[in-house]
Design an enzyme around this catalytic site. Sequence first.
Site, PDB file in Angstrom:
ATOM      1  N   HIS A 187      36.376  45.702  36.526  1.00  0.00           N
ATOM      2  CA  HIS A 187      36.559  47.159  36.505  1.00  0.00           C
ATOM      3  C   HIS A 187      38.042  47.535  36.455  1.00  0.00           C
ATOM      4  O   HIS A 187      38.425  48.496  35.778  1.00  0.00           O
ATOM      5  CB  HIS A 187      35.911  47.793  37.733  1.00  0.00           C
ATOM      6  CG  HIS A 187      34.421  47.857  37.660  1.00  0.00           C
ATOM      7  ND1 HIS A 187      33.751  48.386  36.575  1.00  0.00           N
ATOM      8  CD2 HIS A 187      33.457  47.463  38.543  1.00  0.00           C
ATOM      9  CE1 HIS A 187      32.444  48.313  36.795  1.00  0.00           C
ATOM     10  NE2 HIS A 187      32.245  47.757  37.960  1.00  0.00           N
ATOM     11  N   HIS A 233      33.900  40.566  39.392  1.00  0.00           N
ATOM     12  CA  HIS A 233      33.277  41.760  38.806  1.00  0.00           C
ATOM     13  C   HIS A 233      34.148  42.986  39.047  1.00  0.00           C
ATOM     14  O   HIS A 233      34.342  43.809  38.140  1.00  0.00           O
ATOM     15  CB  HIS A 233      31.891  41.976  39.412  1.00  0.00           C
ATOM     16  CG  HIS A 233      31.190  43.196  38.897  1.00  0.00           C
ATOM     17  ND1 HIS A 233      30.426  43.184  37.746  1.00  0.00           N
ATOM     18  CD2 HIS A 233      31.148  44.480  39.354  1.00  0.00           C
ATOM     19  CE1 HIS A 233      29.941  44.398  37.530  1.00  0.00           C
ATOM     20  NE2 HIS A 233      30.364  45.195  38.491  1.00  0.00           N
ATOM     21  N   GLU A 234      34.683  43.109  40.261  1.00  0.00           N
ATOM     22  CA  GLU A 234      35.545  44.256  40.557  1.00  0.00           C
ATOM     23  C   GLU A 234      36.870  44.168  39.796  1.00  0.00           C
ATOM     24  O   GLU A 234      37.430  45.187  39.387  1.00  0.00           O
ATOM     25  CB  GLU A 234      35.792  44.359  42.067  1.00  0.00           C
ATOM     26  CG  GLU A 234      34.526  44.522  42.905  1.00  0.00           C
ATOM     27  CD  GLU A 234      33.611  45.625  42.405  1.00  0.00           C
ATOM     28  OE1 GLU A 234      34.110  46.630  41.865  1.00  0.00           O
ATOM     29  OE2 GLU A 234      32.383  45.473  42.536  1.00  0.00           O
TER      30      GLU A 234
END
Length: 223
Positions: A99, A95-96
């Site tokens: 980003h 998920h990071e």
Amino acid sequence: MRFLLIFLLIITIPLWAQNKVKQTFKRYMNTANSAGLTGEETARYLLALNGLNTVSVTQSKGIMGDHYDPIKSVIRLSPKHFSTPSLTSAVVAAHEVGHALQDHQGYVLFKFRQALYPVAAIGSNLAFYLLIFGVLFGFNQLAVYGLVFMSTIVLFQLATLPVELNASHRAMNQLLSANVITSEETGGARQILNAAALTYVAAVLVALLQFFYFFFAIFGGRR
């Protein structure tokens, strides 16, 4: 009665969302991902596959300190996620990475949210002081200024939600295409991502409820 209901919702919604996240994360922290990669290894692997060699991965100090810092171009993972080869760790790390991909690919909503951040930060520092002081002592003009500052917080939270959902979508695609997880693990991975998304939905709802709480407190008695 209206104010009491809004107040109770403001308290209970984030608590419910946080509890859901903790339960889901804990469940899949005890399940190893099929690739046997820790959060750190997952992040580094996915970053390398996408050519993001300038993004570093470090361990944060907080228990839930997982985030991507676009200013320093670094992914920080909480200690358990950093060093544990669990499904939760891999999904959170991916998920990071999502980003980081948004940042380096110039995803418009990510850039918009980043531009809003300093404005919302100022708003969050001033809004409640102005609102509480204005409402308690009858300085309506001061309270209205507080409401304007609070609207920047609402806008920031509204911008954050699609950014987080997009990062989760990217995370799932990355995990599957890189064979970090198998198709059998997608159900668990989606549960983790959906639970995390609830915190952002909760943040939007709370921001809106707070705004309307003070809006009615300021203008509700006017005819």
